[in-house]
Design a protein around this motif. Structure first.
Motif, PDB file in Angstrom:
ATOM      1  N   LEU A 128      50.377  47.072  48.864  1.00 14.74           N
ATOM      2  CA  LEU A 128      50.803  46.003  47.959  1.00 14.74           C
ATOM      3  C   LEU A 128      50.667  46.434  46.505  1.00 14.74           C
ATOM      4  CD1 LEU A 128      51.570  43.092  47.179  1.00 14.74           C
ATOM      5  CD2 LEU A 128      49.174  42.461  47.569  1.00 14.74           C
ATOM      6  N   ALA A 129      49.553  47.063  46.153  1.00 21.07           N
ATOM      7  CA  ALA A 129      49.370  47.517  44.764  1.00 21.07           C
ATOM      8  C   ALA A 129      50.472  48.491  44.360  1.00 21.07           C
ATOM      9  CB  ALA A 129      47.997  48.171  44.607  1.00 21.07           C
ATOM     10  N   ALA A 130      50.853  49.383  45.280  1.00 15.94           N
ATOM     11  CA  ALA A 130      51.930  50.337  44.997  1.00 15.94           C
ATOM     12  C   ALA A 130      53.267  49.617  44.792  1.00 15.94           C
ATOM     13  CB  ALA A 130      52.040  51.356  46.128  1.00 15.94           C
ATOM     14  N   GLY A 152      36.597  43.757  44.962  1.00 19.57           N
ATOM     15  CA  GLY A 152      36.657  44.232  43.589  1.00 19.57           C
ATOM     16  C   GLY A 152      37.558  45.430  43.396  1.00 19.57           C
ATOM     17  N   ALA A 153      37.535  46.362  44.351  1.00 25.39           N
ATOM     18  CA  ALA A 153      38.370  47.560  44.230  1.00 25.39           C
ATOM     19  C   ALA A 153      39.850  47.197  44.232  1.00 25.39           C
ATOM     20  CB  ALA A 153      38.060  48.526  45.379  1.00 25.39           C
ATOM     21  N   ALA A 154      40.239  46.277  45.095  1.00 26.14           N
ATOM     22  CA  ALA A 154      41.640  45.853  45.136  1.00 26.14           C
ATOM     23  C   ALA A 154      42.023  45.135  43.848  1.00 26.14           C
ATOM     24  CB  ALA A 154      41.879  44.942  46.336  1.00 26.14           C
ATOM     25  N   LEU A 155      41.147  44.287  43.349  1.00 19.63           N
ATOM     26  CA  LEU A 155      41.439  43.552  42.119  1.00 19.63           C
ATOM     27  C   LEU A 155      41.563  44.492  40.924  1.00 19.63           C
ATOM     28  CD1 LEU A 155      39.136  40.502  42.796  1.00 19.63           C
ATOM     29  CD2 LEU A 155      41.609  40.377  42.422  1.00 19.63           C
ATOM     30  N   ASP A 156      40.767  45.556  40.892  1.00 22.55           N
ATOM     31  CA  ASP A 156      40.901  46.551  39.818  1.00 22.55           C
ATOM     32  C   ASP A 156      42.310  47.151  39.822  1.00 22.55           C
ATOM     33  OD1 ASP A 156      38.336  46.277  38.793  1.00 22.55           O
ATOM     34  OD2 ASP A 156      37.489  47.808  40.118  1.00 22.55           O
ATOM     35  N   ASN A 162      49.579  43.603  37.717  1.00 23.46           N
ATOM     36  CA  ASN A 162      49.829  42.178  37.919  1.00 23.46           C
ATOM     37  C   ASN A 162      49.515  41.370  36.671  1.00 23.46           C
ATOM     38  OD1 ASN A 162      50.123  41.039  41.092  1.00 23.46           O
ATOM     39  ND2 ASN A 162      49.506  43.179  40.855  1.00 23.46           N
ATOM     40  N   ALA A 163      50.358  40.379  36.418  1.00 23.58           N
ATOM     41  CA  ALA A 163      50.075  39.443  35.336  1.00 23.58           C
ATOM     42  C   ALA A 163      49.014  38.438  35.757  1.00 23.58           C
ATOM     43  CB  ALA A 163      51.350  38.710  34.931  1.00 23.58           C
ATOM     44  N   SER A 164      48.958  38.132  37.047  1.00 19.78           N
ATOM     45  CA  SER A 164      47.991  37.194  37.600  1.00 19.78           C
ATOM     46  C   SER A 164      47.931  37.435  39.101  1.00 19.78           C
ATOM     47  CB  SER A 164      48.402  35.746  37.306  1.00 19.78           C
ATOM     48  OG  SER A 164      49.718  35.488  37.784  1.00 19.78           O
ATOM     49  N   VAL A 165      46.902  36.914  39.731  1.00 16.67           N
ATOM     50  CA  VAL A 165      46.802  36.978  41.187  1.00 16.67           C
ATOM     51  C   VAL A 165      46.439  35.596  41.701  1.00 16.67           C
ATOM     52  CG1 VAL A 165      46.100  39.407  41.186  1.00 16.67           C
ATOM     53  CG2 VAL A 165      44.350  37.613  41.251  1.00 16.67           C
ATOM     54  N   GLY A 166      46.569  35.409  43.016  1.00 15.09           N
ATOM     55  CA  GLY A 166      46.288  34.092  43.561  1.00 15.09           C
ATOM     56  C   GLY A 166      45.686  34.134  44.943  1.00 15.09           C
TER      57      GLY A 166
END
Length: 386
Positions: A128-130, A152-156, A162-166
């Protein structure tokens, strides 16, 4: 407690749990008036929406929630894992249609039970990050990742693109995980895990969208507890940009197909309480498509946002519920004395906060944002791009 007392109490220090439950026993008209007054105190007459594309990265999921029609097992009709080419093609179509947000939705940690979900990555979150980075770089659409529980690693990683996450909190009640209840077979719906994700995002100054799901068997007290948990998280970190009150809709072929849906009056009551609990500055949303033709009445309950509306894709979570056309959304909003404004995946007040965006995302936001933090109109955006 009268409507005026409710408003004064809220603006000074906020409602306690006991006060919120007492307010819920007031007449609906009184409750709606109080919520509308509080909304106007913080948001005036502006109601926002985001023009988005819905990218359902994968329907695979390790959770089996009793109300979900989105998730599929491998081999089931509709089961799919989008390729990078499919993701990019959809994002490019959305850009041509004037979208500015790319909402990525997907099942929670599917690789934990389905090895085919790895797609060459250790975790679906890495894939997803890619894909978020691909869309941001190639189209300029602002990703908003909504993948379930995140560490935390994924959020980094997500903050870089990302402009925001949910993540919908849904409810803080562990009771809903008991046998026969909607979260019994959903290990990622443990409330503590979802609250931890919200906290980890707060520690990293990531603008966060969350909310509650009503009508799945929870009590009013559990709804209030959930809203108070969200408020408490925001008081600690200041990162909750939006709270959604989403109502359950029954669908064929789900375990809860015959479960009663919440009435419009119950939705309005819960929305009004959410406004009174969360206060005048919080952005409060209710999805218009889930109230069908009654959606304009949601404005009576203190909301100031309609959420994401897509001119390109349907709501894959609720495929039976079409989004209203933006022209109708505008007409109904303005008919009630409000001004409809397009926003980005990041709310205007967060656009101005430097620590909430990586430099790469900030560069893209600056192209799309007007001076007041809302979305540029189409003509000025075209001039800036040119």
């Amino acid at each position: 407690m009268a409507a005026t007392e409710l408003k004064e109490k809220l603006l000074s220090q906020g409602l306690t749990k006991e006060e919120a439950l007492a307010a819920g026993k007031a007449s609906l008209g009184e409750l709606l008036r109080a919520a509308s007054e509080v909304r106007e105190q913080g948001k005036g007459k502006t109601v926002s929406f985001s023009k988005k594309v819905f990218i359902p990265l994968t329907t695979l999921c390790r959770d089996y929630c009793s109300y979900c029609t989105f998730r599929k097992d491998p081999g089931q009709p509709g089961a799919h894992f989008m390729t990078p080419e499919e993701v990019l093609a959809l994002a490019e179509e959305a850009k041509r249609a004037g979208c500015k947000e790319a909402l990525f939705s997907l099942g929670d940690q599917p690789e934990r039970i389905f090895p085919e979900a790895r797609q060459g990555y250790a975790r679906t979150l890495d894939y997803l990050a890619a894909m978020c980075e691909l869309v941001l770089e190639r189209t300029g659409l602002l990703p908003h990742a909504n993948p379930g529980v995140m560490d935390g690693a994924a959020l980094d990683k997500f903050k870089e693109s990302n402009a925001s996450v949910g993540l919908m909190l849904e409810n803080v009640s562990v009771r809903l995980m008991r046998d026969g209840l909607p979260h019994a077979n959903a290990p990622d719906k443990v409330p503590a895990l979802r609250l931890r994700t919200m906290e980890e995002a707060g520690r990293r100054s990531i603008a966060f969208t969350t909310g509650i799901l009503i009508g799945i068997g929870e009590t009013m007290e559990e709804r209030v507890d959930s809203l108070l948990a969200i408020r408490g998280m925001h008081e600690m970190y200041g990162h909750i940009q939006e709270v959604i009150v989403q109502n359950f809709r029954a669908k064929p072929d789900i375990p809860m197909a015959k479960h009663a849906e919440p009435s419009l009056e119950e939705i309005l009551q819960t929305l009004a309480l959410a406004r009174l609990i969360l206060g005048p500055q919080m952005n409060l949303q209710a999805p218009p498509n889930l109230s069908y033709e009654d959606f304009p009445r949601l404005l009576d309950a203190g909301i100031n946002d309609w959420g994401g509306i897509s001119p390109v894709t349907r709501d894959f979570i609720n495929p039976e519920a079409a989004w209203p056309q933006i022209s109708r959304l505008r007409a109904e909003t303005e008919a009630r004395g409000f001004v409809l404004r397009e926003r980005l995946a990041l709310y205007p007040e967060f656009v101005r906060r430097q620590q909430f965006l990586s430099p790469h995302v900030r560069e893209k936001v600056n192209v799309l944002a007007a001076a007041d933090g809302f979305a540029r109109d189409e003509s000025s955006h075209a001039q800036a791009a040119g």
